[in-house]
Design an enzyme around this catalytic site. Structure first.
Site, short mmCIF file in Angstrom:
data_model
loop_
_atom_site.label_atom_id
_atom_site.label_comp_id
_atom_site.label_asym_id
_atom_site.label_seq_id
_atom_site.Cartn_x
_atom_site.Cartn_y
_atom_site.Cartn_z
N HIS A 298 12.82 19.58 50.25
CA HIS A 298 13.29 19.86 48.88
C HIS A 298 14.73 19.37 48.70
O HIS A 298 15.06 18.77 47.67
CB HIS A 298 13.26 21.37 48.59
CG HIS A 298 11.92 21.88 48.17
ND1 HIS A 298 11.21 21.36 47.11
CD2 HIS A 298 11.15 22.89 48.66
CE1 HIS A 298 10.07 22.02 46.96
NE2 HIS A 298 10.01 22.95 47.90
N CYS B 203 3.86 26.01 47.81
CA CYS B 203 5.21 25.74 47.28
C CYS B 203 5.38 26.48 45.97
O CYS B 203 4.50 26.40 45.09
CB CYS B 203 5.40 24.24 47.07
SG CYS B 203 7.04 23.80 46.48
N LEU B 204 6.49 27.18 45.81
CA LEU B 204 6.72 27.93 44.58
C LEU B 204 6.89 26.99 43.39
O LEU B 204 6.72 27.40 42.24
CB LEU B 204 7.95 28.84 44.74
CG LEU B 204 7.82 29.91 45.84
CD1 LEU B 204 9.13 30.68 45.98
CD2 LEU B 204 6.67 30.86 45.56
N GLN C 69 15.19 23.95 44.00
CA GLN C 69 14.11 24.52 43.20
C GLN C 69 14.62 25.39 42.06
O GLN C 69 13.89 25.66 41.12
CB GLN C 69 13.17 25.35 44.09
CG GLN C 69 12.42 24.50 45.11
CD GLN C 69 11.59 25.36 46.04
OE1 GLN C 69 12.10 25.87 47.03
NE2 GLN C 69 10.33 25.54 45.74
N HIS D 41 9.83 21.98 55.32
CA HIS D 41 9.41 21.97 53.92
C HIS D 41 10.64 22.13 53.01
O HIS D 41 10.79 21.41 52.02
CB HIS D 41 8.40 23.12 53.70
CG HIS D 41 7.94 23.32 52.30
ND1 HIS D 41 6.65 23.09 51.89
CD2 HIS D 41 8.61 23.78 51.19
CE1 HIS D 41 6.55 23.38 50.59
NE2 HIS D 41 7.74 23.81 50.15
N GLU D 42 11.53 23.07 53.37
CA GLU D 42 12.73 23.31 52.54
C GLU D 42 13.72 22.15 52.64
O GLU D 42 14.37 21.79 51.65
CB GLU D 42 13.41 24.63 52.93
CG GLU D 42 12.53 25.87 52.86
CD GLU D 42 11.82 26.06 51.54
OE1 GLU D 42 12.28 25.54 50.51
OE2 GLU D 42 10.76 26.73 51.53
N GLY E 191 10.27 31.12 51.42
CA GLY E 191 11.44 30.25 51.48
C GLY E 191 11.79 29.76 50.09
O GLY E 191 10.98 29.85 49.16
O1 K1U Z 1 9.61 26.07 49.20
C1 K1U Z 1 8.87 26.88 48.68
O2 K1U Z 1 8.41 26.66 47.57
C2 K1U Z 1 8.52 28.15 49.41
C3 K1U Z 1 7.21 28.06 50.16
C4 K1U Z 1 7.50 27.96 51.63
C5 K1U Z 1 6.38 27.51 52.51
C6 K1U Z 1 5.22 28.26 52.65
C7 K1U Z 1 4.22 27.85 53.50
C8 K1U Z 1 4.37 26.70 54.22
C9 K1U Z 1 5.51 25.95 54.06
C10 K1U Z 1 6.51 26.36 53.21
C11 K1U Z 1 6.43 29.33 49.88
O3 K1U Z 1 6.88 30.39 50.10
S1 K1U Z 1 4.89 29.12 49.19
C12 K1U Z 1 4.41 30.75 48.86
C13 K1U Z 1 3.19 31.13 49.49
O4 K1U Z 1 2.27 31.27 48.79
C14 K1U Z 1 3.03 31.34 50.93
C15 K1U Z 1 3.60 32.43 51.52
C16 K1U Z 1 3.40 32.64 52.87
C17 K1U Z 1 2.65 31.77 53.63
C18 K1U Z 1 2.07 30.68 53.02
C19 K1U Z 1 2.26 30.47 51.66
ZN ZN Z 2 8.43 24.20 48.23
#
Ligand code: K1U
Ligand code: ZN
Length: 176
Positions: A138, A92-93, A51, A134-135, A46
């Site tokens: 943000h 979170c990225l 961001q 989560h988004e 996401g």
């Molecule tokens: O908002 C963001 O930074 C994106 C975030 C979204 C998210 C992942 C997991 C739980 C809630 C929200 C990510 O993509 S973090 C990237 C990551 O490492 C991940 C990817 C898949 C599953 C879990 C983490």
């Molecule tokens: Zn995030």
């Protein structure tokens, strides 16, 4: 398409409240394409416009294994449908290499517009419910580490600093 720089915690711009999108036009669709490219490149599921330092109510997401099920949410409204909350390990990225459990409602209703300006209205559970909340945070200037203890927030800051420093030391592509 273009890769956009992702803001890192604790950058104060991540605290900006996003404005509604007035018109779903080609300029927005270019940003959507760039956000997908950025999200896929960073291996995220996401990304909120906040961001990438664009303070409008726009979220992109793709929860599929093959990265071929893109979803766009413009001017989203998210309503919890049950009080029951469950912990889920989030990442979170904007907070690279930090993962921790956050408790959120497990079922929510999403009302939004898609990339064509068409209405979306659906009830979702599981990872999609976690990710949209989560988004949404943000877009409201909230970061998942805000739900953690002060000690964990301090550790997260230190970790992000180290990750960014290490990334800076990686060989960079030659610009021609
Ligand atoms: O908002 C963001 O930074 C994106 C975030 C979204 C998210 C992942 C997991 C739980 C809630 C929200 C990510 O993509 S973090 C990237 C990551 O490492 C991940 C990817 C898949 C599953 C879990 C983490
Ligand atoms: Zn995030």
């Amino acid at each position: 398409m273009a890769l956009l720089p992702i803001l890192s915690y604790p950058d104060p711009r991540l605290r900006t409240i996003a404005e509604p999108v007035k018109d779903v036009n080609d300029e927005i669709r270019v940003l959507i394409d760039d956000m997908f490219e950025t999200m896929y490149d960073a291996q995220g599921i996401g990304l909120a416009a906040t961001q990438v330092d664009r303070h409008i109510q726009l979220i992109v997401m793709d929860l599929s294994e093959d990265k071929n099920e893109p979803m766009v949410f413009i001017n989203p409204k998210v309503t919890p449908l049950i009080e029951d909350k469950k912990p889920y390990e989030e990442g979170c990225l904007s907070v690279p290499d930090v993962y921790d459990k956050v408790e959120r409602p497990t079922k929510v209703r999403i009302e939004a517009l898609d990339a064509d300006g068409q209405k979306i209205d659906k009830e979702v559970e599981g990872l999609l419910a976690v990710c949209i909340q989560h988004e949404m945070d943000h877009l409201n200037g909230v970061i998942f580490v805000d739900y953690l203890s002060r000690l964990k927030q301090t550790r997260a800051r230190d970790k992000v600093r180290k990750v960014i420093k290490a990334r800076g030391k990686q060989p960079q592509p030659v610009k021609r």
